[in-house]
Design a protein around this motif. Structure first.
Motif, PDB file in Angstrom:
ATOM      1  N   ALA A   1     -25.673 103.744  24.639  1.00  0.00           N
ATOM      2  CA  ALA A   1     -25.085 102.850  23.645  1.00  0.00           C
ATOM      3  C   ALA A   1     -24.552 103.647  22.459  1.00  0.00           C
ATOM      4  O   ALA A   1     -23.471 103.364  21.934  1.00  0.00           O
ATOM      5  CB  ALA A   1     -26.124 101.832  23.170  1.00  0.00           C
ATOM      6  N   THR A   2     -25.300 104.655  22.036  1.00  0.00           N
ATOM      7  CA  THR A   2     -24.855 105.488  20.917  1.00  0.00           C
ATOM      8  C   THR A   2     -23.604 106.275  21.291  1.00  0.00           C
ATOM      9  O   THR A   2     -22.659 106.398  20.497  1.00  0.00           O
ATOM     10  CB  THR A   2     -25.972 106.455  20.503  1.00  0.00           C
ATOM     11  N   ILE A   3     -23.596 106.795  22.512  1.00  0.00           N
ATOM     12  CA  ILE A   3     -22.432 107.558  22.966  1.00  0.00           C
ATOM     13  C   ILE A   3     -21.203 106.675  23.009  1.00  0.00           C
ATOM     14  O   ILE A   3     -20.106 107.067  22.583  1.00  0.00           O
ATOM     15  CB  ILE A   3     -22.704 108.175  24.351  1.00  0.00           C
ATOM     16  N   ILE A   4     -21.370 105.453  23.507  1.00  0.00           N
ATOM     17  CA  ILE A   4     -20.244 104.527  23.625  1.00  0.00           C
ATOM     18  C   ILE A   4     -19.677 104.188  22.260  1.00  0.00           C
ATOM     19  O   ILE A   4     -18.469 104.229  22.028  1.00  0.00           O
ATOM     20  CB  ILE A   4     -20.685 103.247  24.358  1.00  0.00           C
ATOM     21  N   THR A   5     -20.557 103.859  21.315  1.00  0.00           N
ATOM     22  CA  THR A   5     -20.084 103.378  20.021  1.00  0.00           C
ATOM     23  C   THR A   5     -19.602 104.496  19.109  1.00  0.00           C
ATOM     24  O   THR A   5     -18.872 104.230  18.155  1.00  0.00           O
ATOM     25  CB  THR A   5     -21.201 102.605  19.300  1.00  0.00           C
TER      26      THR A   5
ATOM     27  N   GLN B   1     -13.770 109.053  21.854  1.00  0.00           N
ATOM     28  CA  GLN B   1     -13.083 110.194  21.266  1.00  0.00           C
ATOM     29  C   GLN B   1     -12.974 111.354  22.246  1.00  0.00           C
ATOM     30  O   GLN B   1     -12.301 112.320  21.975  1.00  0.00           O
ATOM     31  CB  GLN B   1     -13.834 110.650  20.007  1.00  0.00           C
ATOM     32  N   THR B   2     -13.650 111.286  23.361  1.00  0.00           N
ATOM     33  CA  THR B   2     -13.650 112.398  24.314  1.00  0.00           C
ATOM     34  C   THR B   2     -13.228 111.940  25.698  1.00  0.00           C
ATOM     35  O   THR B   2     -12.039 111.963  26.040  1.00  0.00           O
ATOM     36  CB  THR B   2     -15.055 113.035  24.355  1.00  0.00           C
ATOM     37  N   MET B   3     -14.211 111.490  26.495  1.00  0.00           N
ATOM     38  CA  MET B   3     -13.947 111.210  27.903  1.00  0.00           C
ATOM     39  C   MET B   3     -12.913 110.125  28.088  1.00  0.00           C
ATOM     40  O   MET B   3     -11.960 110.267  28.880  1.00  0.00           O
ATOM     41  CB  MET B   3     -15.242 110.804  28.605  1.00  0.00           C
ATOM     42  N   PHE B   4     -13.053 108.997  27.383  1.00  0.00           N
ATOM     43  CA  PHE B   4     -12.130 107.894  27.595  1.00  0.00           C
ATOM     44  C   PHE B   4     -10.736 108.221  27.082  1.00  0.00           C
ATOM     45  O   PHE B   4      -9.743 107.734  27.631  1.00  0.00           O
ATOM     46  CB  PHE B   4     -12.667 106.627  26.924  1.00  0.00           C
ATOM     47  N   ASN B   5     -10.633 109.014  26.031  1.00  0.00           N
ATOM     48  CA  ASN B   5      -9.311 109.424  25.564  1.00  0.00           C
ATOM     49  C   ASN B   5      -8.592 110.251  26.622  1.00  0.00           C
ATOM     50  O   ASN B   5      -7.390 110.088  26.866  1.00  0.00           O
ATOM     51  CB  ASN B   5      -9.438 110.239  24.268  1.00  0.00           C
ATOM     52  N   ARG B   6      -9.321 111.155  27.249  1.00  0.00           N
ATOM     53  CA  ARG B   6      -8.721 111.991  28.291  1.00  0.00           C
ATOM     54  C   ARG B   6      -8.343 111.149  29.511  1.00  0.00           C
ATOM     55  O   ARG B   6      -7.286 111.359  30.126  1.00  0.00           O
ATOM     56  CB  ARG B   6      -9.695 113.096  28.685  1.00  0.00           C
ATOM     57  N   PHE B   7      -9.221 110.207  29.857  1.00  0.00           N
ATOM     58  CA  PHE B   7      -8.906 109.335  30.987  1.00  0.00           C
ATOM     59  C   PHE B   7      -7.683 108.483  30.675  1.00  0.00           C
ATOM     60  O   PHE B   7      -6.816 108.268  31.540  1.00  0.00           O
ATOM     61  CB  PHE B   7     -10.103 108.439  31.306  1.00  0.00           C
ATOM     62  N   HIS B   8      -7.575 107.992  29.441  1.00  0.00           N
ATOM     63  CA  HIS B   8      -6.420 107.200  29.032  1.00  0.00           C
ATOM     64  C   HIS B   8      -5.133 108.005  29.176  1.00  0.00           C
ATOM     65  O   HIS B   8      -4.116 107.503  29.684  1.00  0.00           O
ATOM     66  CB  HIS B   8      -6.586 106.731  27.583  1.00  0.00           C
ATOM     67  N   ASN B   9      -5.147 109.259  28.752  1.00  0.00           N
ATOM     68  CA  ASN B   9      -3.955 110.099  28.874  1.00  0.00           C
ATOM     69  C   ASN B   9      -3.576 110.316  30.341  1.00  0.00           C
ATOM     70  O   ASN B   9      -2.389 110.340  30.699  1.00  0.00           O
ATOM     71  CB  ASN B   9      -4.189 111.444  28.193  1.00  0.00           C
TER      72      ASN B   9
END
Length: 349
Positions: free
Chosen positions: A186-190, A195-203
């Motif tokens: 939960a802490t990692i998600i919020t 800022q890391t994994m999901f940003n890279r996946f989005h790109n």
């Protein structure tokens, strides 16, 4: 071995028959036969019938005692039903609808071109209530206040000691043996994951969308020497960004509902495939007389904001690690007896 005549009849029959749905007969048919009520009842125990009675009582009275853990018991009951249960699907839809109705929602709207994507600060999820659920606005209340709330806020230390703090004698392990790593997720998600994994996946997703350009949806504008078509380029970039954002959020929702929430609901080790699916197509039935509407937006409740911090879920091992680390920074002093100034200095280390 069958005779040549029988083989010929088989060939003719197949040639005259409809085209098969699959090239080979699948072992996992995607159209399983639904189970009926009598088959479902065979999977329930005595405690499940008590749950059904309590659900009926709560429906008639319109009141529910959270101390009875009725919703948790409903999840346990639904998880016992076969995955292709007709009544189980209807009851799950009704359960999702109950969760939906527990939050405030603005009125439904007609989709507008300028509002087809969510804004970064959460505003304009609904055109009639643009501030609903936006950043820096109030939370909704799931449970209305029943006592007068004075203007003076209580002491934060008193709240922490009354609700969050615990002594070693009162510590209890989770009955489902949930790892503390679950709550750190939960802490990692919020704080970090976007800022890391999901940003890279989005790109990565955006790159794939632009490269595939399905049905010409993301055709790159023609460049001009005058540069007068910047509005077209802006729309092109925004459509790619927002569509990639929707796909990324879909991945996030699946991770939360299929892994994270299943663990919280205590069905992760039950061998069931039951789960909450926000994409379910609700229909009116005996369990659900008013399906949840679409395109209305939503708002986070203050109760969810408070409980989602999970402070009381810290494991004893991690508690010792934090205490020892603080003690090391304080040159051997007891962190519990440190002053506010000393703790403030620690937070800057």
């Amino acid at each position: 071995m069958s005779s040549p005549f029988a083989q010929a009849i088989q060939v003719i029959t197949r040639a005259l028959g409809p085209l098969p749905k699959y090239q080979f007969t699948p072992g996992n048919d995607d159209t399983p036969k639904e189970t009926g009520l009598l088959q479902d009842l065979q999977h329930l125990g005595v405690e499940d019938y008590k749950t059904l009675k309590d659900v009926l009582d709560a429906t008639v009275s319109g009141e529910e005692d959270d101390n009875e853990l009725l919703q948790e018991r409903i999840v346990t009951l639904l998880a016992k039903l076969p995955p292709n249960s007709r009544e189980g699907k209807q009851a799950t839809d009704a359960f999702v609808n109950t969760l939906w109705n527990s939050l405030e929602h603005p009125p439904a709207q007609i989709l507008a071109r300028d509002a087809c994507y969510r804004t970064a600060n959460g505003s304009y999820n609904n055109l009639e209530a643009p501030a609903m659920g936006a950043a820096n606005t109030r939370y909704t209340r799931t449970t209305p206040a029943k006592v007068f709330q004075g203007p003076n806020l209580p002491d934060p230390g008193l709240i922490y000691d009354s609700i969050m703090a615990r002594d070693r004698a009162s510590f209890r392990e989770h009955p489902n043996k949930i790892s503390s790593v679950l709550f750190y997720l939960a802490t990692i998600i919020t704080h970090d994951i976007f800022q890391t994994m999901f940003n890279r996946f989005h790109n990565y997703v955006v790159t794939q969308l632009a490269g595939i350009n399905e049905n010409g949806r993301f055709t790159k504008p023609v460049a001009t020497s005058e540069g007068g078509n910047w509005e077209v380029w802006e729309k092109y970039d925004n459509d790619l960004f927002q569509t990639g954002r929707l796909i990324t959020c879909g991945l996030y929702v699946n991770i939360i509902l299929k892994d994270y929430v299943r663990t919280i609901l205590n069905v992760n080790r039950s061998g069931t495939t039951w789960g909450l699916d926000p994409r379910t197509q609700e229909k009116k039935n005996i369990f659900n007389s008013s399906p949840a509407p679409e395109a209305t937006g939503n708002q986070v409740s203050v109760e969810f904001n408070l409980i989602y911090r999970w402070h009381s879920a810290l494991s004893t091992r991690d508690e010792k690690w934090v205490t020892d680390d603080f003690r090391k920074i304080l040159d051997g002093a007891d962190p519990a007896k440190a002053s506010v100034d000393e703790m403030s200095e620690i937070s800057l280390v």
